[in-house]
Every structure is written in structure tokens, then in C-alpha cells.
Write an enzyme that holds these catalytic residues in place. Sequence first.
Site, PDB file in Angstrom:
ATOM      1  N   GLU A 140      -0.886  -5.613   8.519  1.00 56.00           N
ATOM      2  CA  GLU A 140       0.007  -5.010   9.507  1.00 56.00           C
ATOM      3  C   GLU A 140      -0.545  -5.240  10.913  1.00 56.00           C
ATOM      4  O   GLU A 140      -1.758  -5.157  11.115  1.00 56.00           O
ATOM      5  CB  GLU A 140       0.107  -3.497   9.254  1.00 56.00           C
ATOM      6  CG  GLU A 140       0.739  -3.146   7.930  1.00 56.00           C
ATOM      7  CD  GLU A 140       0.865  -1.636   7.717  1.00 56.00           C
ATOM      8  OE1 GLU A 140       0.530  -0.852   8.634  1.00 56.00           O
ATOM      9  OE2 GLU A 140       1.317  -1.246   6.630  1.00 56.00           O
ATOM     10  N   GLU A 196       9.844  -4.328   9.835  1.00 56.77           N
ATOM     11  CA  GLU A 196      10.224  -3.026   9.266  1.00 56.77           C
ATOM     12  C   GLU A 196      10.785  -2.104  10.352  1.00 56.77           C
ATOM     13  O   GLU A 196      10.150  -1.887  11.396  1.00 56.77           O
ATOM     14  CB  GLU A 196       8.996  -2.382   8.593  1.00 56.77           C
ATOM     15  CG  GLU A 196       9.317  -1.019   7.982  1.00 56.77           C
ATOM     16  CD  GLU A 196       8.261  -0.481   7.046  1.00 56.77           C
ATOM     17  OE1 GLU A 196       7.254  -1.170   6.783  1.00 56.77           O
ATOM     18  OE2 GLU A 196       8.448   0.652   6.571  1.00 56.77           O
ATOM     19  N   ASP A 207      -1.130  -6.066  -0.197  1.00 58.36           N
ATOM     20  CA  ASP A 207      -1.438  -5.482   1.111  1.00 58.36           C
ATOM     21  C   ASP A 207      -2.941  -5.315   1.266  1.00 58.36           C
ATOM     22  O   ASP A 207      -3.626  -4.904   0.322  1.00 58.36           O
ATOM     23  CB  ASP A 207      -0.818  -4.069   1.196  1.00 58.36           C
ATOM     24  CG  ASP A 207       0.376  -4.018   2.127  1.00 58.36           C
ATOM     25  OD1 ASP A 207       0.444  -4.833   3.064  1.00 58.36           O
ATOM     26  OD2 ASP A 207       1.244  -3.155   1.895  1.00 58.36           O
ATOM     27  N   ASP A 267       0.839  -1.205   0.000  1.00 55.50           N
ATOM     28  CA  ASP A 267       0.000   0.000   0.000  1.00 55.50           C
ATOM     29  C   ASP A 267       0.877   1.260   0.000  1.00 55.50           C
ATOM     30  O   ASP A 267       0.370   2.377  -0.068  1.00 55.50           O
ATOM     31  CB  ASP A 267      -1.023  -0.004   1.143  1.00 55.50           C
ATOM     32  CG  ASP A 267      -0.389  -0.080   2.522  1.00 55.50           C
ATOM     33  OD1 ASP A 267       0.852  -0.183   2.610  1.00 55.50           O
ATOM     34  OD2 ASP A 267      -1.143  -0.034   3.516  1.00 55.50           O
ATOM     35  N   SER A 268       2.212   1.062   0.015  1.00 54.14           N
ATOM     36  CA  SER A 268       3.132   2.181  -0.220  1.00 54.14           C
ATOM     37  C   SER A 268       2.834   2.821  -1.575  1.00 54.14           C
ATOM     38  O   SER A 268       3.267   3.943  -1.838  1.00 54.14           O
ATOM     39  CB  SER A 268       4.590   1.696  -0.185  1.00 54.14           C
ATOM     40  OG  SER A 268       4.774   0.580  -1.019  1.00 54.14           O
TER      41      SER A 268
HETATM   42  O1  KIV Z   1       3.583  -1.143   1.581  1.00 50.63           O
HETATM   43  C1  KIV Z   1       4.744  -1.567   1.472  1.00 50.63           C
HETATM   44  O2  KIV Z   1       5.468  -1.311   0.506  1.00 50.63           O
HETATM   45  C2  KIV Z   1       5.269  -2.398   2.546  1.00 50.63           C
HETATM   46  C3  KIV Z   1       6.743  -2.666   2.563  1.00 50.63           C
HETATM   47  C4  KIV Z   1       7.461  -1.467   3.024  1.00 50.63           C
HETATM   48  C5  KIV Z   1       7.061  -3.850   3.376  1.00 50.63           C
HETATM   49  O3  KIV Z   1       4.530  -2.794   3.406  1.00 50.63           O
END
Ligand code: KIV
Length: 281
Positions: free
Chosen positions: A115, A182, A83, A44-45
Site C-alpha cells: 500500500e 480503492e 499483501d 491483509d483484510s
Molecule cells: O486486503 C485486502 O483485501 C485488499 C483489497 C481490499 C484490495 O487490499
Amino acid sequence: MRLTVKEITDKKAKGEKIVTLTAYDFSMAGLLDQAGVDILLVGDSLGMVCLGYDSTVPVTMRDMLHHTKAVSRAAKHSLVVADMPFGSFQRSPESAVRNAVRLLKEGGADAVKIEGGSERLGLVNSLRSADISVMGHLGLTPQKATELGGYKLQGKEPEAARRMVEDAKGLEKAGVFALVLECVPADLARRITETIKIPTIGIGAGSHCDGQVLVLYDFLGLQEAIRPRFVRVYAPVGEIIKKAVKNYRKDVQEGKYPSLAESFTLNKKQGVKGEKAKRGK
Ligand code: KIV
């Protein structure tokens, strides 16, 4: 054929490191897949690096499905993990399962990532009861960044470190197949890695994890504003793109692009010359 969840988890026992990168679109995912990445994480980044949000919180199921579909179309070898965005799993276990199923059935992902620690054990149980493979995520969990005091190292204090080890054990017991760590001190990541049987995948968590993940845009130097200390830019693509665009701009402005060879010209005998150069021909 894509790697399976079992092949990924078996890597830990074999002592093989798990190579993970985030991916958000078809073309990039294809390159990473062909280069032999084990896991493509549709993180979700994407909310921050593709959509320009300040955090991952605004990312929707619609955003996640859109990008997961694109990555899945390219993934022939890599396992695809999507995610679960903020708000997609909090309402009820039923709606969480429904959303996770959508990421697998419509998105083409092989597994989902959530998460959180002990507060997610019920959720992991519900997802596992629905035969959904789940990756966990501890340490800096960006969906809660504001509660954690920002994008900071987690687990520094002995009590926080102890809780993280307990969370890792709980998630393993609940059935997650791998665990992202992380922004965690390297010795804590090592302790967790040695305590649990499932693989740990580190990002800013030192070298003792069973695998590593980086955000693709960091890895390629496309994010210039913030560069965490753990990021290694493997290719300065951001700089290369800027130079290329400046050259293109100059060529267009000076009438140097396109050249004759790069143009379609009418040739009476042969018809339209250069027709084969059309995209897809
Ligand atoms: O959303 C993401 O890219 C992540 C990574 C940083 C592990 O959760």
C-alpha cells in the site's frame, strides 16, 4: 498452470477485464480458482474478516504466510498475490525483501502487494531489483486508515487527485505490474486508468478500471455489520449458512439427524456397512 504476471498485464492491451477476489483458505480458493478468477489476492483484510481485528494493522507475517500457503495449495489457474502486512516492509529495504521472498518461497505467492504512493518508490525499486513482482495500492489504503480519517473516499479534492495521478505514474515507472485503486471517485479512477499502461484494479472506484476486486466475505454476504455501497452480494451465503445451521440444530435436537442411512451399522456378513462413506474413501 497459473496465469503469469505478463498474461495479467497483457489483458489491458487486449481490453480484457481482470477478475480478482480475495481468498484466505484452501477450500474457498479452490472454488474461485475453478470458477476462473484471474487473481486471488490474499489480502491483509483477513485480519478483519477471518481473525476479528478492528483493522489490518495487527496482521503479522506469520498470519500472511499461514493463509498464503493455504491459498497457494489450491491455485492451479489464478495468479496468487499476497499483501505485505503492516510492519513487514518499513524497517529496511533488506528486511522488506526478505519478507517478500518468504511470501513467494514459503507462501507460494506469485507477487506481493504494498500500500502507498511516492513514499514507497524506494521499496518498489528494492523489490524489483530482487525480481519480485509487485502490485501497488492507492486511494484508501487500510493500513493507514486512521491517518486518512477512516474508511473514506479518497482523492476528492483537486490537489489530492493530482497527487494520486502522480503516485500512479511513479509506481508504474518503479515497476509495479498492476495497481489497486480503492474508494476513489470513478472519474479519477478513469483518469488514472487512461494515464498509465499497467492495469488498474478497482474496489469502490467505478467501472472504468481495467479490473475489479471484492473482498470475498463481502461478495458472499458474510459480513453483515458493514456493507460499503460498492459491494454487490452475489450470493447471500451468510443467510444460507444461518438457515442451514438452524435446520441442523433442530434436527439434532429432535433426534432427526443422523438417519439410519447416514449411520454406520454392523452387518455380520459384510462387516461394517457404510465404511466406504468415510471421508477420503
Ligand atoms: O486486503 C485486502 O483485501 C485488499 C483489497 C481490499 C484490495 O487490499
